[in-house]
Design an enzyme around this catalytic site. Sequence first.
Site, PDB file in Angstrom:
ATOM      1  N   HIS A 156       2.103   8.527  -3.199  1.00  0.00           N
ATOM      2  CA  HIS A 156       2.746   7.234  -3.488  1.00  0.00           C
ATOM      3  C   HIS A 156       1.844   6.374  -4.363  1.00  0.00           C
ATOM      4  O   HIS A 156       0.635   6.312  -4.141  1.00  0.00           O
ATOM      5  CB  HIS A 156       3.040   6.490  -2.185  1.00  0.00           C
TER       6      HIS A 156
ATOM      7  N   GLU B  15       9.947   1.923  -4.634  1.00  0.00           N
ATOM      8  CA  GLU B  15       9.280   2.188  -3.347  1.00  0.00           C
ATOM      9  C   GLU B  15       7.959   1.421  -3.238  1.00  0.00           C
ATOM     10  O   GLU B  15       7.311   1.141  -4.246  1.00  0.00           O
ATOM     11  CB  GLU B  15       9.055   3.701  -3.183  1.00  0.00           C
TER      12      GLU B  15
END
Lengths: 554, 554
Positions: free
Chosen positions: B370, B195
């Site tokens: 993240h 990601e």
Amino acid sequence: MSERGSLLSVFALGGINEIGKNMYVIEYGDDLVIIDCGAKFADQSLLGIDLIIPDISYLHENKHKIRGLVVTHGHEDHIGGIPYFLKKLNVPVYATRFTLGLIELKLKEHKILRESTLIEINSNSTLDFGNIQVSFFRTSHSIPDCLGILFDTPEGKIVHTGDFKFDLTPVNDQYSDIHKMAKIGEDGILLLISESTNAERPGSTPSEKEVGKHIEEAFYSATGKVIISTFASNVNRVQQIVEACKKTNRKLALLGRSMVNVVSVARQRGYLDIPDWMLVDARDVRQLPPERVVVLCTGSQGEPLAALSRLSTNSNRDVKVLQNDTVIFAASPIPGNEKDVSKIVDNLFQLGANVIYGSSTITGMHVSGHGYQEDLKWMISLMKPKYFIPIHGEYRMLHLHKKLAEAVGVEKGHTFIIRNGDVVDVQHGEARQTRKVTAGDTYVDNAGADEVGDIVLRDRKQLSEEGMLVIVVSISKENGNRISDPDSISRGFVYAKNSEELLTNINEVVKRTIDPFKDANIMGMKRAIKKEVGTFVFEQTNKKPMILPIIIAI
Amino acid sequence: MSERGSLLSVFALGGINEIGKNMYVIEYGDDLVIIDCGAKFADQSLLGIDLIIPDISYLHENKHKIRGLVVTHGHEDHIGGIPYFLKKLNVPVYATRFTLGLIELKLKEHKILRESTLIEINSNSTLDFGNIQVSFFRTSHSIPDCLGILFDTPEGKIVHTGDFKFDLTPVNDQYSDIHKMAKIGEDGILLLISESTNAERPGSTPSEKEVGKHIEEAFYSATGKVIISTFASNVNRVQQIVEACKKTNRKLALLGRSMVNVVSVARQRGYLDIPDWMLVDARDVRQLPPERVVVLCTGSQGEPLAALSRLSTNSNRDVKVLQNDTVIFAASPIPGNEKDVSKIVDNLFQLGANVIYGSSTITGMHVSGHGYQEDLKWMISLMKPKYFIPIHGEYRMLHLHKKLAEAVGVEKGHTFIIRNGDVVDVQHGEARQTRKVTAGDTYVDNAGADEVGDIVLRDRKQLSEEGMLVIVVSISKENGNRISDPDSISRGFVYAKNSEELLTNINEVVKRTIDPFKDANIMGMKRAIKKEVGTFVFEQTNKKPMILPIIIAI
């Protein structure tokens, strides 16, 4: 207002609880002065609307009192409404040399330059508006030639700051006149009206010179072409780009209508110094070695029709983005524009460019033109006002600005957080906010041809979210008997499951609804169809399309 | 695919060049595994559309190959499409205990829980999908119970990271299994799929524990009630709020349907420890001394219908915002939500609350789930893949992630920046991207009842910006002679100047257009009216409303 005797009144027709369409009024007895006349861009929720300008009903009703429109500086949120305003009320406009240049561009576009009265002023001008004497002081901002305004009235003195920051190392000598401000404050101020844009940001606004350093470094490091985008009106930043071009021996091409126009005004009027040899036509860019060129363009906010957006899809005829070109966003995205800017960055990376974008705290490619908390406290401290009205901001900014004012000595209860239309009246040295005048949004449609009303907008909203159902049926003029089967047509309305069945059923509802009518009561039939079909469709689909019954009486 | 022989194929049906609707596919021979099935919220430009989910045509066509849907974690952009997907293709769903809890909530809402096949897995599970063997490793993120996935295929091993950061001091033991990751990398990875959300941000993502400290400080300083809003799914942050309640001796009330639901799932399944005595009903808040209460609510993104928005206008029945209450935004606004959040902050200030909002670098009230650039480099370094596909990001993030990969040793030319639908095929150890499968957006209307097509959207867009003109005229069935004068009705269309005259003129255009017809050629008449009236209206007004001619043949 004679029943109130002579009274000093201050209010906003725009600019409060918003960033945009600034318009403020100072009124004493039969004299009324307007400050600024801005426009605001409409967001997507205002369907098909381009611009929002202030509602000027109050000024219409009091036009005999208007002495003039005084403009603090040339940004859209301070001058964007002027053409629309002058078409309605042709009052004299007072502004500095550079600001007037920008206003003239607008009036030319609207073809009303000739009949407008534009009067050039500077920071040493004084204007006599009967009970209101007007003088000025220079401020620093992100556009040249900005003014703060001092209004001297029988009730006392009012200062309107315009937009400002304190930049002690400005570019092109755009100094704030801090000594004049100190003198004004020393003489005693009844009311300070100050902008609040950056009241949320701690510290002091960095100097424009900081950006110049970063631009220069980026130009030195760039191996290919440099494409740099900033606000056309930020002439001081353009000057720094010119200086960086000189140092790195690059030619400069301008791209985008407003960039070309504003640079031209700024050069003609002496606010921007670009040597003639440096400027090249965009058509000639491809003939020069990439490392010898800078392209200065509009579109730093991601505007889909501006130059940078076209460059990012390589759809500009003259200038192409090549591998290893450097693209610089010398502006931070204004809240709401982030997505448009990101899309352009994505596209530029896909073309192989090196893109300098994102937070200016990392890139150093932008500083704000609006004072941070310390700047705001400096202004209030210099002016030492008895009363304070924070303007030019959304509520939280006004609220925080009030706290700052109280921290530097404005008495509690002496700050007025107003809305557009709220009037602060001063009489016998006491200020009170008790009454309102009409204020609001006027919507301007594509290209400014028309003003758009609320009903049209409401219709568009309903149409856009649920679509519409047109139901047509013809009846006899004589007895109201139905002549044809009803017909239902949908546009923008959807109900996937058994959609044909739904339309058939709607036609049955229409029949049931109008067949009992004994005469050609068209209005009654329409009302009944709207109600019955609306209910039926909502029960069946959970949606509320616009329903437009059309009855043909033959 | 038999003509290509057995081939390992990897592609995305969603999640590339976007944040949202993640869906990835690993296929080898006759075995196909799906990873995640997310949804994305539609922005305002998609009129009346609520959700976007992946186009699953490819999966329809290859449903005999599908072995299962494996879910990495329970965020909307990874599970939001599941109910719609299962209604079309009822495949087994594999997810961890907590993730399954959230999926079950959705399936219950859609009334398809009973017929769905849900299989609980954990990081030690292994799944045998024919040619594809699946195992897992634990990751840290902003929701509990997250998985990275290892696919072992005849062509080699693939790792899909899921969403992750490295949090070495996590809350509630949500550790990344870095030793297992190191082991996996040691064994040799053909392809890493990772990601890219924070590939633009330098440094390392701060630990969730940092937020806990700031929450605790704010609770200690608060003199009135504390209202704190965060993502319901951020259970670890909720745990820290619970701990701060304990330390400051405050009761906790939950507000907002998803907060109540998620907290309930998390408690039942052992991911959240809240003592029973601490929880109070929202109805009882007003009976407690303000300084003894914390209200934990949804709506940190400014969602107009969520709890915080209602609180900010004091329209919640049970909980009122009082002077000196403290309101904390324990979440950063996702790009696009800034304006909605600001509106709520404005309202809360107007109620007299102390509001902690804005950049998390100032407030400390949020950290990302993240990985920043250093985290991303750690993952690539641990995995040492031969090939690399950055996913879960817009183009600029994928681009920067590629640069990071190359910086830590992935060979140039071995990174594939793909689009949704682009297939990376691996055969004989070599990866190539040459072909595409169908991929795209499927629009879901209000409440998910319907899928909405492009034509409807295009209609809505035209209706919303220019409105519509309905033109009705009746003709003779026999010879096409006009029986009535035309009637023009506008909705959402405006032309202020002489608008009645315009409608009259349009009717003249309609007469001129259809009177020459010699028979009842309804289609021909409609086409002609559209063309002629469209041209006329555009000439007169510069606008292009939708034109809907209705011909009644009698």
